[in-house]
Design a protein around this motif. Structure first.
Motif, PDB file in Angstrom:
ATOM      1  N   GLY A   1     -93.467 -22.080 -94.539  1.00 35.15           N
ATOM      2  CA  GLY A   1     -92.143 -21.267 -94.411  1.00 35.15           C
ATOM      3  C   GLY A   1     -91.184 -22.382 -93.864  1.00 35.15           C
ATOM      4  O   GLY A   1     -91.718 -24.039 -93.769  1.00 35.15           O
ATOM      5  N   LYS A   2     -90.064 -22.458 -93.487  1.00 35.33           N
ATOM      6  CA  LYS A   2     -89.224 -23.506 -93.228  1.00 35.33           C
ATOM      7  C   LYS A   2     -89.529 -24.092 -91.916  1.00 35.33           C
ATOM      8  O   LYS A   2     -89.590 -23.660 -90.943  1.00 35.33           O
ATOM      9  CB  LYS A   2     -87.727 -22.924 -93.244  1.00 35.33           C
ATOM     10  N   LEU A   3     -89.615 -25.517 -91.937  1.00 32.71           N
ATOM     11  CA  LEU A   3     -89.811 -26.251 -90.894  1.00 32.71           C
ATOM     12  C   LEU A   3     -88.707 -26.569 -90.270  1.00 32.71           C
ATOM     13  O   LEU A   3     -87.711 -27.214 -90.636  1.00 32.71           O
ATOM     14  CB  LEU A   3     -90.492 -27.702 -91.545  1.00 32.71           C
TER      15      LEU A   3
ATOM     16  N   LEU B   1     -91.979 -31.110 -81.995  1.00 28.94           N
ATOM     17  CA  LEU B   1     -90.935 -31.853 -82.704  1.00 28.94           C
ATOM     18  C   LEU B   1     -90.180 -30.971 -83.815  1.00 28.94           C
ATOM     19  O   LEU B   1     -89.167 -31.079 -84.179  1.00 28.94           O
ATOM     20  CB  LEU B   1     -91.388 -33.222 -83.016  1.00 28.94           C
ATOM     21  N   LYS B   2     -91.311 -30.499 -84.724  1.00 30.93           N
ATOM     22  CA  LYS B   2     -90.872 -29.762 -85.647  1.00 30.93           C
ATOM     23  C   LYS B   2     -91.870 -28.408 -85.882  1.00 30.93           C
ATOM     24  O   LYS B   2     -92.912 -28.395 -85.323  1.00 30.93           O
ATOM     25  CB  LYS B   2     -91.200 -30.421 -87.124  1.00 30.93           C
ATOM     26  N   THR B   3     -91.457 -27.340 -86.233  1.00 31.39           N
ATOM     27  CA  THR B   3     -92.015 -25.886 -86.228  1.00 31.39           C
ATOM     28  C   THR B   3     -91.475 -25.001 -87.191  1.00 31.39           C
ATOM     29  O   THR B   3     -90.231 -24.869 -87.655  1.00 31.39           O
ATOM     30  CB  THR B   3     -91.802 -25.457 -84.754  1.00 31.39           C
ATOM     31  N   THR B   4     -92.201 -24.131 -87.637  1.00 28.53           N
ATOM     32  CA  THR B   4     -91.862 -22.884 -88.251  1.00 28.53           C
ATOM     33  C   THR B   4     -91.531 -21.614 -87.718  1.00 28.53           C
ATOM     34  O   THR B   4     -91.124 -20.671 -88.091  1.00 28.53           O
ATOM     35  CB  THR B   4     -92.934 -22.530 -89.462  1.00 28.53           C
ATOM     36  N   MET B   5     -91.555 -21.987 -86.242  1.00 26.16           N
ATOM     37  CA  MET B   5     -91.215 -20.669 -85.336  1.00 26.16           C
ATOM     38  C   MET B   5     -89.919 -20.471 -85.368  1.00 26.16           C
ATOM     39  O   MET B   5     -89.172 -21.550 -85.642  1.00 26.16           O
ATOM     40  CB  MET B   5     -91.760 -20.853 -84.140  1.00 26.16           C
TER      41      MET B   5
END
Length: 223
Positions: free
Chosen positions: A166-168, A46-50
């Motif tokens: 990092g940015k989520l 649902l949320k990732t820094t990838m």
């Protein structure tokens, strides 16, 4: 899980960060008491820094689980997991096609930070960069479905933000037309009679199409 427990978990995660240098993986606190047999089957990011933000899905399965036909629009990482016997939530990720006796290749880190097995999970990966030096650090908030209770999700997001990795990014799980490596859902009884072997994980995402430029009108010629 109650929010005050998640806040405590966040504090534990932050206190456990140990950046040895700019060229090392972060060391985060793995989950205590983790049991892989309850973690098998599909998880939706649902949320990732990838950098991948479309239809990101983690499939965790036994090697001899039936593999369905691949969708050519998807890209994926796939590898087997080797657990630390003393702390099973702390694992390494190894690609089957690489010879890790070659010092050029380094196994990636795969850590389960928290999960209740039936609703949510947070996982961390540290992957050596293919070119140059250094590592890429990825954290993903996962769910058994393509949605999660908003209060729980917000608390998990705060945990990740506090790690300063990092940015989520929000993952778009609409119109994905999933294919899966796991046919039987996440009923743990499915795997009771499986042969003992290393678990595998596939991390797949839908490749974003290249942006199409609007056609430009042909220049008019003077008569």
């Amino acid at each position: 899980m109650k929010i005050n427990v998640l806040c405590l978990l966040s504090a534990l995660l932050v206190s456990s960060i140990n950046v040895v240098s700019g060229h090392q993986c972060l060391v985060l606190q793995p989950m205590e008491g983790f049991e892989m047999k309850y973690f098998f089957a599909s998880w939706y990011a649902l949320k990732t820094t990838m950098p991948f933000t479309r239809c990101v899905v983690y499939d965790v399965f036994r090697k001899n689980t039936t593999i369905l036909m691949n969708n050519i629009n998807y890209q994926n990482y796939i590898g087997f997991l080797e657990a630390n016997p003393k702390l099973p939530s702390q694992m390494t990720f190894a690609e089957p096609t690489k010879d890790y006796s070659n010092p050029e290749f380094t196994k990636s880190s795969f850590v389960v930070l928290n999960t209740d097995y039936v609703t949510y999970a947070t996982v961390f990966m540290c992957i050596k960069k293919q070119y140059g030096t250094g590592f890429k650090h990825f954290v993903s908030i996962l769910s058994r479905t393509d949605a999660l209770d908003s209060e729980l999700l917000n608390s998990l997001v705060l945990n990740i933000i506090s790690l300063n990795i990092g940015k989520l990014n929000h993952v778009d799980q609409k119109d994905c037309n999933y294919w899966t490596l796991v046919e039987d859902g996440y009923d743990t009884n499915v795997f009771d009679n499986e042969e003992d072997g290393p678990p595998y994980v596939s991390i797949k995402w839908l490749e974003e199409p290249a942006p199409q430029l609007a056609p430009q009108p042909a220049p008019q010629q003077d008569v």
